[in-house]
Design a protein around this motif. Structure first.
Motif, mmCIF file in Angstrom:
data_model
loop_
_atom_site.group_PDB
_atom_site.id
_atom_site.type_symbol
_atom_site.label_atom_id
_atom_site.label_comp_id
_atom_site.label_asym_id
_atom_site.label_seq_id
_atom_site.Cartn_x
_atom_site.Cartn_y
_atom_site.Cartn_z
ATOM 1 N N LEU A 197 -2.800 1.521 12.686
ATOM 2 C CA LEU A 197 -1.654 0.772 13.203
ATOM 3 C C LEU A 197 -2.084 -0.518 13.890
ATOM 4 N N ASP A 198 -3.258 -0.508 14.512
ATOM 5 C CA ASP A 198 -3.742 -1.696 15.219
ATOM 6 C C ASP A 198 -4.520 -2.646 14.304
ATOM 7 N N LEU A 199 -4.810 -2.213 13.075
ATOM 8 C CA LEU A 199 -5.670 -2.999 12.192
ATOM 9 C C LEU A 199 -5.124 -4.391 11.887
ATOM 10 N N PRO A 200 -3.835 -4.568 11.546
ATOM 11 C CA PRO A 200 -3.362 -5.926 11.220
ATOM 12 C C PRO A 200 -3.560 -6.920 12.362
ATOM 13 N N GLU A 201 -3.222 -6.508 13.582
ATOM 14 C CA GLU A 201 -3.380 -7.409 14.724
ATOM 15 C C GLU A 201 -4.855 -7.714 14.977
ATOM 16 N N THR A 202 -5.701 -6.689 14.838
ATOM 17 C CA THR A 202 -7.138 -6.884 15.043
ATOM 18 C C THR A 202 -7.698 -7.886 14.038
ATOM 19 N N MET A 203 -7.321 -7.737 12.773
ATOM 20 C CA MET A 203 -7.831 -8.631 11.730
ATOM 21 C C MET A 203 -7.295 -10.049 11.895
ATOM 22 N N MET A 204 -6.027 -10.179 12.265
ATOM 23 C CA MET A 204 -5.459 -11.512 12.444
ATOM 24 C C MET A 204 -6.096 -12.220 13.632
ATOM 25 N N THR A 236 -12.098 -20.902 7.190
ATOM 26 C CA THR A 236 -12.502 -21.081 5.805
ATOM 27 C C THR A 236 -11.747 -20.083 4.931
ATOM 28 N N VAL A 237 -12.075 -20.085 3.648
ATOM 29 C CA VAL A 237 -11.447 -19.135 2.727
ATOM 30 C C VAL A 237 -11.737 -17.702 3.156
ATOM 31 N N LEU A 238 -12.911 -17.468 3.743
ATOM 32 C CA LEU A 238 -13.270 -16.116 4.193
ATOM 33 C C LEU A 238 -12.296 -15.616 5.250
ATOM 34 N N GLU A 239 -12.025 -16.457 6.258
ATOM 35 C CA GLU A 239 -11.055 -16.064 7.296
ATOM 36 C C GLU A 239 -9.651 -15.945 6.704
ATOM 37 N N ALA A 240 -9.336 -16.802 5.738
ATOM 38 C CA ALA A 240 -8.012 -16.744 5.110
ATOM 39 C C ALA A 240 -7.804 -15.417 4.381
ATOM 40 N N ARG A 241 -8.846 -14.910 3.743
ATOM 41 C CA ARG A 241 -8.728 -13.629 3.048
ATOM 42 C C ARG A 241 -8.557 -12.480 4.023
ATOM 43 N N VAL A 242 -9.218 -12.570 5.175
ATOM 44 C CA VAL A 242 -9.029 -11.551 6.214
ATOM 45 C C VAL A 242 -7.584 -11.566 6.695
ATOM 46 N N ALA A 243 -7.048 -12.761 6.930
ATOM 47 C CA ALA A 243 -5.661 -12.886 7.377
ATOM 48 C C ALA A 243 -4.694 -12.372 6.309
ATOM 49 N N GLN A 244 -5.002 -12.654 5.052
ATOM 50 C CA GLN A 244 -4.129 -12.203 3.965
ATOM 51 C C GLN A 244 -4.053 -10.680 3.913
ATOM 52 N N LEU A 245 -5.184 -10.007 4.041
ATOM 53 C CA LEU A 245 -5.183 -8.542 4.032
ATOM 54 C C LEU A 245 -4.502 -7.987 5.273
ATOM 55 N N ALA A 246 -4.620 -8.699 6.396
ATOM 56 C CA ALA A 246 -3.910 -8.276 7.608
ATOM 57 C C ALA A 246 -2.400 -8.276 7.369
ATOM 58 N N ILE A 247 -1.903 -9.302 6.697
ATOM 59 C CA ILE A 247 -0.482 -9.397 6.384
ATOM 60 C C ILE A 247 -0.075 -8.277 5.431
ATOM 61 N N ALA A 248 -0.910 -7.988 4.438
ATOM 62 C CA ALA A 248 -0.588 -6.931 3.482
ATOM 63 C C ALA A 248 -0.483 -5.576 4.165
ATOM 64 N N VAL A 249 -1.422 -5.267 5.058
ATOM 65 C CA VAL A 249 -1.373 -3.995 5.789
ATOM 66 C C VAL A 249 -0.145 -3.946 6.691
ATOM 67 N N GLU A 250 0.139 -5.040 7.365
ATOM 68 C CA GLU A 250 1.294 -5.091 8.275
ATOM 69 C C GLU A 250 2.602 -4.842 7.521
ATOM 70 N N ILE A 251 2.769 -5.472 6.370
ATOM 71 C CA ILE A 251 4.007 -5.290 5.609
ATOM 72 C C ILE A 251 4.096 -3.866 5.065
ATOM 73 N N LEU A 252 2.983 -3.324 4.584
ATOM 74 C CA LEU A 252 2.998 -1.943 4.079
ATOM 75 C C LEU A 252 3.352 -0.948 5.172
ATOM 76 N N LEU A 253 2.960 -1.239 6.417
ATOM 77 C CA LEU A 253 3.318 -0.366 7.529
ATOM 78 C C LEU A 253 4.795 -0.497 7.892
ATOM 79 N N MET A 254 5.270 -1.731 7.952
ATOM 80 C CA MET A 254 6.635 -1.987 8.416
ATOM 81 C C MET A 254 7.678 -1.857 7.314
#
Length: 344
Positions: free
Chosen positions: A131-138, A148-166
């Motif tokens: 449950l805390d993973l999206p906020e931690t990753m963002m 960079t693109v690396l941080e952008a991919r981390v943020a993208q997966l954070a959004i995916a987890v957040e939406i799947l939870l909500m």
């Protein structure tokens, strides 16, 4: 296309040659022999009713007439080819749809593997970590002043987890989210996911309101990270380099790897839906009607068949609490002395 065009029984590339691979090659050849009288040489030939039926009959022989998910998947693939590539006539579409229906395996609830994976979340620490993973990753992605693109991919997966939870949608619908078409945002004030019934499994329109915390994360992602991943003008929330959306299989694999690496949890994208049912029913045992609406099931029998049992432990705890509270009601407790005799 004849049987001679099939792969020979030889190793190829990185694939290890096993007895199962030999067996698969044998059955592939049987498939094409069954279709040989019509000599399919194109996709249009392949989805002709007699050709498709002959091939599916071979698969059914292989599984001794048992309806398996693999055979059903082949039938569904033929239907998709007919519908989206060949643009077949209505009669062919209806017949192939009937094949899919007749080959669909009987479902008796959640699979054993999914039940085992849900038990990971009997440990509240595991659940809280997810449950805390999206906020931690963002927060991690935003820690860099010049992402960079690396941080952008981390943020993208954070959004995916957040939406799947909500909004526990199927991964295909998540991957295809498009701003202005299926994702409607009014800054951080309000936002909805709206998906037409024609794009979901059960033909039901879906509308999920998004909470403020999710909207703030999406706003940050779109402003700071989305431009690093998307071609100019892309409106896809999860873009690919060709301007479309990221394939659901790719996004699902990335999520599985990310969650496993960061949380030590074995979890695929579809398990988010099962997790939603589990944690809600544990809090509110028997609330199958809510889960039916939340997951978009067409029939409440599907909900009950899939999730009945996930809340058993919570039911037993509630019953124990009720029984403990009920004990002694209506009768006065008599104090007992140290020698074990009742005090008069």
């Amino acid at each position: 296309m004849s049987s001679t065009s099939l792969p020979k029984d030889q190793p190829c590339g990185h694939r290890r040659w096993t007895a199962n691979a030999c067996k698969s090659a044998k059955w592939r050849r049987r498939w094409w022999r069954a279709a040989a009288p019509r000599r399919p040489s194109s996709l249009a030939d392949l989805i002709e009713i007699e050709t498709a039926k002959a091939g599916l009959d071979v698969l059914m022989q292989r599984t001794q007439e048992k309806r398996t998910s693999r055979n059903h998947g082949v039938a569904y693939m033929l239907l998709n080819v007919a519908r989206h590539w060949v643009k077949a006539d209505d009669r062919t579409i209806q017949t192939l749809t009937l094949f899919c229906k007749n080959l669909a395996p009987k479902k008796d609830g959640m699979t054993r593997k999914n039940k085992e994976r849900l038990r990971q979340f009997d440990d509240p620490r595991q659940l809280n970590m997810l449950l805390d993973l999206p906020e931690t990753m963002m927060r991690e992605a935003c820690a860099t002043a010049e992402p960079t693109v690396l941080e952008a991919r981390v943020a993208q997966l954070a959004i995916a987890v957040e939406i799947l939870l909500m909004a526990p949608l199927r991964i295909g619908n998540i991957a295809a989210l498009e701003i202005g078409r299926t994702l409607f945002l009014n800054g951080t004030k309000s936002g909805h996911i709206v998906i037409a019934g024609t794009e979901v499994k059960n033909d039901y329109d879906i509308e999920f309101p998004l909470p403020q915390v999710t909207l703030r994360m999406i706003d940050t992602y779109l402003k700071r990270f989305h431009p690093l991943l998307a071609p100019a003008g892309s409106t896809m929330l999860f873009p690919s380099l060709d301007g479309g959306h990221k394939r659901s299989t790719v996004l699902s694999h990335q999520l599985q790897q990310c969650i496993g690496r960061r949380c030590g949890i074995k979890m695929h994208a579809h398990l988010f839906r099962h997790l939603a049912g589990k944690i809600y029913l544990e809090a509110f045992p028997g609330a199958y009607g809510v889960i039916k609406i939340l997951l978009g099931h067409k029939n409440i029998d599907t909900t009950i068949r899939t999730y009945c049992g996930t809340e058993h432990a919570a039911v037993y705890r509630r019953y124990d609490e009720f029984l403990e509270a009920r004990r002694g009601v209506g009768r006065q407790k008599t104090p007992i002395a140290h020698n074990g005799r009742r005090v008069r």
